[in-house]
Design an enzyme around this catalytic site. Structure first.
Site, PDB file in Angstrom:
ATOM      1  N   GLY A 117       0.771  -1.238   0.000  1.00 21.26           N
ATOM      2  CA  GLY A 117       0.000   0.000   0.000  1.00 21.26           C
ATOM      3  C   GLY A 117       0.796   1.278   0.000  1.00 21.26           C
ATOM      4  O   GLY A 117       0.277   2.333   0.343  1.00 21.26           O
ATOM      5  N   GLY A 119       2.188   2.395  -2.796  1.00 20.68           N
ATOM      6  CA  GLY A 119       2.073   2.976  -4.128  1.00 20.68           C
ATOM      7  C   GLY A 119       3.013   2.403  -5.168  1.00 20.68           C
ATOM      8  O   GLY A 119       3.281   3.062  -6.170  1.00 20.68           O
ATOM      9  N   LYS A 120       3.499   1.195  -4.976  1.00 21.40           N
ATOM     10  CA  LYS A 120       4.429   0.627  -5.956  1.00 21.40           C
ATOM     11  C   LYS A 120       3.729   0.343  -7.278  1.00 21.40           C
ATOM     12  O   LYS A 120       4.196   0.756  -8.336  1.00 21.40           O
ATOM     13  CB  LYS A 120       5.041  -0.670  -5.419  1.00 21.40           C
ATOM     14  CG  LYS A 120       5.819  -0.478  -4.145  1.00 21.40           C
ATOM     15  CD  LYS A 120       6.390  -1.773  -3.636  1.00 21.40           C
ATOM     16  CE  LYS A 120       5.346  -2.780  -3.235  1.00 21.40           C
ATOM     17  NZ  LYS A 120       4.479  -2.363  -2.125  1.00 21.40           N
ATOM     18  N   SER A 130      18.028  -9.832  14.051  1.00 22.50           N
ATOM     19  CA  SER A 130      18.172  -8.445  14.496  1.00 22.50           C
ATOM     20  C   SER A 130      17.498  -8.181  15.833  1.00 22.50           C
ATOM     21  O   SER A 130      17.644  -7.109  16.393  1.00 22.50           O
ATOM     22  CB  SER A 130      17.653  -7.485  13.434  1.00 22.50           C
ATOM     23  OG  SER A 130      16.264  -7.532  13.359  1.00 22.50           O
ATOM     24  N   LYS A 160      12.727   0.347  10.040  1.00 27.37           N
ATOM     25  CA  LYS A 160      12.598   0.166  11.486  1.00 27.37           C
ATOM     26  C   LYS A 160      12.477   1.506  12.193  1.00 27.37           C
ATOM     27  O   LYS A 160      11.687   1.666  13.122  1.00 27.37           O
ATOM     28  CB  LYS A 160      13.811  -0.590  12.022  1.00 27.37           C
ATOM     29  CG  LYS A 160      13.826  -2.060  11.627  1.00 27.37           C
ATOM     30  CD  LYS A 160      15.114  -2.709  12.069  1.00 27.37           C
ATOM     31  CE  LYS A 160      15.112  -4.195  11.732  1.00 27.37           C
ATOM     32  NZ  LYS A 160      16.410  -4.805  12.017  1.00 27.37           N
TER      33      LYS A 160
HETATM   34  N1  LIG Z   1       2.182   8.866  -2.337  1.00 25.58           N
HETATM   35  C1  LIG Z   1       0.936   8.567  -2.722  1.00 25.58           C
HETATM   36  N2  LIG Z   1       0.143   9.521  -3.226  1.00 25.58           N
HETATM   37  C2  LIG Z   1      -1.126   9.234  -3.606  1.00 25.58           C
HETATM   38  N3  LIG Z   1      -1.692   8.026  -3.535  1.00 25.58           N
HETATM   39  C3  LIG Z   1      -0.948   7.022  -3.044  1.00 25.58           C
HETATM   40  C4  LIG Z   1       0.396   7.242  -2.615  1.00 25.58           C
HETATM   41  N4  LIG Z   1       0.892   6.070  -2.176  1.00 25.58           N
HETATM   42  C5  LIG Z   1      -0.082   5.155  -2.335  1.00 25.58           C
HETATM   43  N5  LIG Z   1      -1.189   5.713  -2.853  1.00 25.58           N
HETATM   44  C6  LIG Z   1      -2.454   5.017  -3.162  1.00 25.58           C
HETATM   45  O1  LIG Z   1      -2.582   3.921  -2.292  1.00 25.58           O
HETATM   46  C7  LIG Z   1      -3.193   2.821  -2.942  1.00 25.58           C
HETATM   47  C8  LIG Z   1      -2.391   1.564  -2.793  1.00 25.58           C
HETATM   48  O2  LIG Z   1      -1.214   1.628  -3.566  1.00 25.58           O
HETATM   49  P1  LIG Z   1      -0.649   0.407  -4.438  1.00 25.58           P
HETATM   50  O3  LIG Z   1      -1.743  -0.515  -4.798  1.00 25.58           O
HETATM   51  O4  LIG Z   1       0.177   0.961  -5.525  1.00 25.58           O
HETATM   52  O5  LIG Z   1       0.249  -0.289  -3.346  1.00 25.58           O
HETATM   53  P2  LIG Z   1       1.437  -1.313  -3.538  1.00 25.58           P
HETATM   54  O6  LIG Z   1       2.660  -0.613  -3.045  1.00 25.58           O
HETATM   55  O7  LIG Z   1       1.458  -1.857  -4.922  1.00 25.58           O
HETATM   56  O8  LIG Z   1       1.064  -2.428  -2.480  1.00 25.58           O
HETATM   57  P3  LIG Z   1       1.240  -4.033  -2.564  1.00 25.58           P
HETATM   58  O9  LIG Z   1       2.646  -4.311  -2.168  1.00 25.58           O
HETATM   59  O10 LIG Z   1       0.285  -4.538  -1.533  1.00 25.58           O
HETATM   60  O11 LIG Z   1       0.914  -4.440  -3.951  1.00 25.58           O
HETATM   61  C9  LIG Z   1      -3.376   3.237  -4.390  1.00 25.58           C
HETATM   62  O12 LIG Z   1      -4.697   3.634  -4.577  1.00 25.58           O
HETATM   63  C10 LIG Z   1      -2.426   4.406  -4.542  1.00 25.58           C
HETATM   64  O13 LIG Z   1      -2.858   5.288  -5.535  1.00 25.58           O
END
Ligand SMILES: Nc1ncnc2c1ncn2[C@@H]1O[C@H](COP(=O)(O)OP(=O)(O)OP(=O)(O)O)[C@@H](O)[C@H]1O
Ligand SMILES: [Mg+2]
Length: 498
Positions: free
Chosen positions: A65, A67-68, A385, A428
């Site tokens: 979550g 945003g990757k 760790s 961490k």
């Molecule tokens: N910096 C950010 N600005 C705006 N929206 C964000 C940001 N970071 C995450 N989000 C939003 O949060 C939600 C989850 O992000 P995403 O699905 O890309 O997660 P992920 O990193 O792929 O997680 P996973 O590892 O579980 O797949 C999305 O709707 C994304 O647009």
């Protein structure tokens, strides 16, 4: 024949190779993430100059979550390329990547070729999502098939077993994502350029919710965002009371749930709700599952605060030790991995070796049973760790001297009480800061990672780089708090080289 005709062979989209434009797109889609965006822009710059992207494949690594996946989408938008996503979670069979031979009934091309067909152009951005969740079994190792896809030397002529015709993947821009670095198969990791996303701080979550999540969810539920006013204390209440995460996915889900309630009220004729107050939250979201005041920061005997780096990001662990008269058994519970059990034994041996200095009973290893427990047992924990935290908890339990509640610690311990460096310090530290801890004991050699830690976190925490377990105890035991506060500066590069 159908497949060969359906695949793109020459069709392509024109790239938008303008770093300024890319910057605007990335900023439009995501708040913050400055360092990550910067690295992505470097790549786009290189692409603009050289015309093609040589070198390692980008890999975005971070907790759920953050945003990757959505960054992958943004990269495509920034470059004006098409986007295809391919999830690798649970792929165990090499044939899923590379296709089945046509002699099999129901055979099909592999996912790579299927993704290319969906892309309809030879130069999409292809997101290989969750590359750390690749499995493998007797049907072959999908990781090695993936190697061929990602290796610039080989992917000019990618062979799918079904197609049996070489297919050129060299114009595809591959981006991969993963939650947890150690789980990526070694030969794959070698070919990736890792970009780490370490999780958001509260202020960042506020900004993301305000600028992105709330407007998006309200609009998705047919409510005009401008018509609803959110009281200032609503968001903090949601974040602290309803979510406990490094990313913002749960937060978005909670906001969506609230938006649905608002939508229903509107339809039921209760009028358009125009303001949301903290007092309404129970109504909108149900009872808060977390209570921020749950957090215990007081000094306790036999309880140490450790830090772990897991696929969910950084985590604060409470390590409990209790002792009872017995025959010297060491019991460990809380779904601990082997490595963690070994660090518990090492911690115990250290305590025995130091029995005199620590004023422990000489024969405690024969007369006392020790029980080490790391609560929230369902999540498996492993890694060395937590060594110094386990040792500190054992010593505290045996001596009856409390450990400071506002000190968290991370470091591997040797039998002689040396403290060895650990990974994931950034994650961490972010977790420690989020939990309200104010002091963090870290291995001396990890002091060089301190500049990577976000400024707010660095300013909110005091780091205590230590070389030995004795120094850990000086910081962590409640008795020494006033007499010997840590006063040293971070070690210099020269000192580290010693
Ligand atoms: N910096 C950010 N600005 C705006 N929206 C964000 C940001 N970071 C995450 N989000 C939003 O949060 C939600 C989850 O992000 P995403 O699905 O890309 O997660 P992920 O990193 O792929 O997680 P996973 O590892 O579980 O797949 C999305 O709707 C994304 O647009
Ligand atoms: Mg994802």
């Amino acid at each position: 024949m159908d497949w060969i005709l359906a695949l793109p062979w020459t069709e392509r989209t024109d790239d938008v190779l303008d770093v300024g434009h890319a910057r605007r797109v990335l900023d439009e889609d995501h708040y913050g993430l400055e360092e990550v965006k910067d690295r992505l822009l470097d790549h786009i710059g290189a692409l603009a100059l050289a015309g093609r992207l040589e070198g390692p494949i980008l890999c975005l690594v971070g907790p759920p979550g953050v945003g990757k996946t959505s960054l992958g989408r943004s990269i495509a938008r920034a470059l004006g390329r098409k986007f295809v996503r391919m999830s690798l979670g649970g792929v165990r069979d090499e044939a899923e990547i590379r296709g089945h031979r046509r002699t099999y009934i129901g055979s099909m091309p592999g996912r790579v070729i299927q993704a290319m067909r969906r892309a309809e152009v030879v130069n999409p951005v292809m997101l290989l999502d969750e590359i750390d969740k690749l499995g493998h079994d007797q049907r072959g190792d999908p990781a090695s098939a993936l190697l061929e896809v990602l290796d610039p030397e080989q992917h000019r002529a990618f062979t799918d077993h079904y197609l049996e015709v070489d297919y050129d993947l060299s114009q595809v821009l591959f981006v991969t994502t993963a939650n947890y670095l150690p789980q990526i198969p070694e030969p794959l990791r070698d070919r990736l350029e890792i970009i780490r996303l370490s999780g958001y701080l509260d202020q960042e979550k506020f900004a993301i919710a305000r600028q992105f999540l709330i407007p998006r969810q309200l609009r998705a539920h047919g409510i005009t965002p401008e018509n609803v006013a959110w009281d200032a204390d609503v968001l903090p209440s949601i974040i602290h009371g309803y979510t406990r995460e490094a990313g913002v996915r749960d937060l978005e889900r909670r906001i969506a749930r609230g938006a649905r309630k608002l939508a229903r009220r509107t339809v039921e004729g209760a009028g358009v709700t125009d303001a949301v107050r903290a007092a309404d939250l129970k109504d909108l979201l149900g009872t808060a599952p977390f209570d921020p005041s749950d957090l215990v920061l007081e000094d306790r005997v036999g309880v140490a605060t450790g830090l772990a780096y897991t696929s969910a990001g950084g985590e604060v662990l409470e390590i409990e030790v209790s002792t009872v008269p017995g025959r010297g058994r060491l019991q460990l519970t809380g779904t601990l991995g082997d490595v963690m059990k070994e660090s518990a034994s090492a911690a115990l041996s250290y305590a025995r070796a130091r029995a005199d200095l620590l004023h422990l009973e000489r024969d405690f290893h024969r007369t006392r049973d020790l029980h080490v427990h790391i609560p929230t047992g369902a999540t498996p924990k492993d890694g060395p760790s937590a060594g110094i935290a386990i040792a500190a908890a054992i010593i505290s339990a045996l001596t009856g001297v409390a450990l400071r509640g506002d000190v968290a610690m991370t470091g591997e311990i040797t039998l002689r009480g040396r403290v060895l460096p650990i990974g994931g310090l950034k994650e961490k530290a972010v977790a420690a800061f989020r939990s309200g801890v104010r002091h963090v004991v870290i291995p001396w050699q990890n002091a060089r990672d301190l500049p990577e830690i976000p400024v707010e976190v660095r300013e909110g925490l005091t780091f205590h780089p230590v070389r030995t377990m004795d120094e850990v105890l000086t910081v962590a035991l409640a008795t020494t708090r006033s007499s010997q506060p840590y006063a040293g500066d971070a070690p210099t590069a020269a000192a580290l080289a010693q």
